[in-house]
Design an enzyme around this catalytic site. Structure first.
Site, PDB file in Angstrom:
ATOM      1  N   ASP A 274      -9.718   2.279  -3.862  1.00  0.00           N
ATOM      2  CA  ASP A 274      -8.898   2.482  -2.669  1.00  0.00           C
ATOM      3  C   ASP A 274      -8.044   3.724  -2.931  1.00  0.00           C
ATOM      4  O   ASP A 274      -8.542   4.828  -2.968  1.00  0.00           O
ATOM      5  CB  ASP A 274      -8.069   1.235  -2.387  1.00  0.00           C
ATOM      6  CG  ASP A 274      -7.450   1.224  -1.000  1.00  0.00           C
ATOM      7  OD1 ASP A 274      -7.268   2.303  -0.412  1.00  0.00           O
ATOM      8  OD2 ASP A 274      -7.102   0.140  -0.501  1.00  0.00           O
TER       9      ASP A 274
ATOM     10  N   GLU B 274       0.832  -1.205   0.000  1.00  0.00           N
ATOM     11  CA  GLU B 274       0.000   0.000   0.000  1.00  0.00           C
ATOM     12  C   GLU B 274       0.868   1.257   0.000  1.00  0.00           C
ATOM     13  O   GLU B 274       2.080   1.196   0.174  1.00  0.00           O
ATOM     14  CB  GLU B 274      -0.892   0.015   1.253  1.00  0.00           C
ATOM     15  CG  GLU B 274      -2.379  -0.168   1.002  1.00  0.00           C
ATOM     16  CD  GLU B 274      -3.055   1.103   0.502  1.00  0.00           C
ATOM     17  OE1 GLU B 274      -2.362   1.992  -0.015  1.00  0.00           O
ATOM     18  OE2 GLU B 274      -4.290   1.203   0.613  1.00  0.00           O
TER      19      GLU B 274
ATOM     20  N   ASN C 182     -11.246   6.857   2.364  1.00  0.00           N
ATOM     21  CA  ASN C 182     -10.011   6.109   2.151  1.00  0.00           C
ATOM     22  C   ASN C 182      -9.037   6.934   1.313  1.00  0.00           C
ATOM     23  O   ASN C 182      -8.515   7.944   1.760  1.00  0.00           O
ATOM     24  CB  ASN C 182     -10.345   4.755   1.504  1.00  0.00           C
ATOM     25  CG  ASN C 182      -9.282   3.722   1.719  1.00  0.00           C
ATOM     26  OD1 ASN C 182      -8.122   3.950   1.415  1.00  0.00           O
ATOM     27  ND2 ASN C 182      -9.657   2.554   2.232  1.00  0.00           N
TER      28      ASN C 182
ATOM     29  N   ASN D  66      -5.501   6.600   7.344  1.00  0.00           N
ATOM     30  CA  ASN D  66      -5.374   5.633   6.261  1.00  0.00           C
ATOM     31  C   ASN D  66      -4.601   6.160   5.078  1.00  0.00           C
ATOM     32  O   ASN D  66      -3.669   5.528   4.592  1.00  0.00           O
ATOM     33  CB  ASN D  66      -6.781   5.204   5.829  1.00  0.00           C
ATOM     34  CG  ASN D  66      -6.788   4.076   4.841  1.00  0.00           C
ATOM     35  OD1 ASN D  66      -6.491   4.277   3.672  1.00  0.00           O
ATOM     36  ND2 ASN D  66      -7.146   2.882   5.296  1.00  0.00           N
TER      37      ASN D  66
END
Length: 294
Positions: A223, A31, A176, A118
Site C-alpha cells: 500500500d 492511513e 496506490n 488515494n
C-alpha cells in the site's frame, strides 16, 4: 520478535532490541501519515471516521487536526512545508496553506470528476503525482458511492507551472502508494490490484518511461511506503513493514500485530518510523534515517 531478518543486508538497518511503540489506538482505518519537523508532529488519516489526527511528539498526545476531513487518505508535505492531501469524499487533491485555508489543486480530468485520489507525492520541482483508484466511490465506508467518470484508474501528474493535469501512467489496475528514489530518477508505485510494486524512470520534464515490475508482495499487498536515505523501501504489508533492497529483494520485516497501510519518517534525527496499522499508530527507532525526498 519485532524484526525478521531475511538477508544479511538487513542487519545494519535495524536494532534487534528496539521496541515497537504503540502510540494510539481507536482508528477504523489508519492511513496517510505525514511528518512536520518544525512542529515535531505527525498527522494521519482515520478514513472511515472522516478525520485527520495529530500526534505531538513532545507530549505523546493525540488530538483531532481536522473533522470532517473529506475522507482524506494519503498526505505528504511539499517543499514549502504545506500539507498536500488526497480526499476520497470530495474526490480531489488539496493543499492546506500556512494560514489554514485549503486550496483545491485537482478535482477533474478532461472535464470529468476524478475517481477518489488515494496517495500523493511532491517532487522537488513542485510537480505533484497522485494515484486515483476507485476505492472511495465503491461504497460508503471510505467516501460516497458513485459511478466512476474516468475511463480507468490512473496515476496523474500536476504540472507546477501550468497547472495542467495529465495521465502519467495507465498500466496499473489500482495505483496506490508512491514514492521517489533518493535522486528522484525513479518513481515507485504500488498496484494493489495485483499486489505488486512498479518502477518508472522519471525524465527531466516529469514524464514516466520504462515501466517494470519491481517487487511482488508476499503477505497481503503493498500500500503506502517510504524510502530511507540508502534507497531501501519500507513498505506496508499484511504482516507488518516489508523492507526491500534497491534491487527489489525482500531483506527484512518489522513485525506489527495489525495489517499496515502506510509509514512515514519522523523524529528530530529522521530515524523514527511511524506506522499506520488498521486501528493504531505505532513507531520504532532505527539506525537508518528516512530519505529527504519523502
Amino acid at each position: 520478535m519485532t524484526f525478521e531478518q531475511l538477508d544479511e543486508r538487513f542487519k545494519p538497518l535495524h536494532k534487534p532490541t528496539a521496541k515497537l511503540d504503540h502510540l494510539y489506538e481507536g482508528c477504523r482505518w489508519a492511513e496517510g501519515p505525514a511528518y512536520f519537523p518544525a512542529h515535531r508532529a505527525l498527522v494521519w488519516s482515520d478514513i472511515p471516521n472522516n478525520r485527520i489526527l495529530r500526534f505531538d511528539e513532545a507530549t505523546n498526545e493525540v488530538g483531532v487536526f481536522r473533522h470532517p476531513s473529506g475522507y482524506t487518505n494519503g498526505h505528504t508535505v511539499d517543499p514549502q512545508g504545506r500539507l498536500v492531501s488526497a480526499e476520497h469524499g470530495a474526490r480531489r487533491v488539496t493543499r492546506t496553506e500556512h494560514d489554514g485555508t485549503i486550496t483545491v489543486l485537482a478535482d477533474s480530468y478532461d472535464g470529468k470528476r476524478l475517481n477518489s485520489p488515494n496517495d500523493v507525492v511532491v517532487r522537488s520541482d513542485g510537480s505533484i503525482y497522485f494515484s486515483d483508484p476507485s476505492y472511495g466511490i465503491e461504497g460508503y465506508y471510505e467516501g460516497f458511492a458513485a459511478e466512476p467518470e474516468q475511463a480507468g484508474q490512473y496515476l496523474f501528474r500536476l504540472d507546477p507551472i501550468t497547472g495542467t493535469l495529465s495521465i502519467a501512467a495507465d498500466d496499473m489496475q489500482r495505483p496506490n502508494g508512491l514514492a521517489f528514489s533518493t535522486d528522484e530518477r525513479v518513481l515507485y508505485v504500488s498496484d494493489t490490484g495485483n499486489k505488486t510494486m512498479r518502477a518508472y524512470d522519471v525524465a527531466d520534464d516529469g514524464t514516466l518511461t520504462n515501466s517494470r515490475e519491481f517487487a511482488k508482495c508476499t503477505v497481503g499487498g503493498f500500500d503506502g511506503f517510504r524510502l530511507d536515505e540508502r534507497g531501501h523501501i519500507w513498505s506496508s504489508a499484511g504482516d507488518g513493514v516489508h523492507v526491500l533492497h534497491p534491487d527489489g529483494t525482500l531483506i527484512g520485516k518489522v513485525k506489527v500485530p495489525e495489517g499496515v497501510a502506510n509509514v512515514a519518517w519522523g523524529g528530530y534525527k529522521r530515524n523514527r518510523l511511524y506506522i499506520c496499522a488498521t486501528t493504531s499508530l505505532y513507531a520504532i527507532l532505527l539506525p537508518v534515517r528516512g530519505a529527504k525526498t519523502m
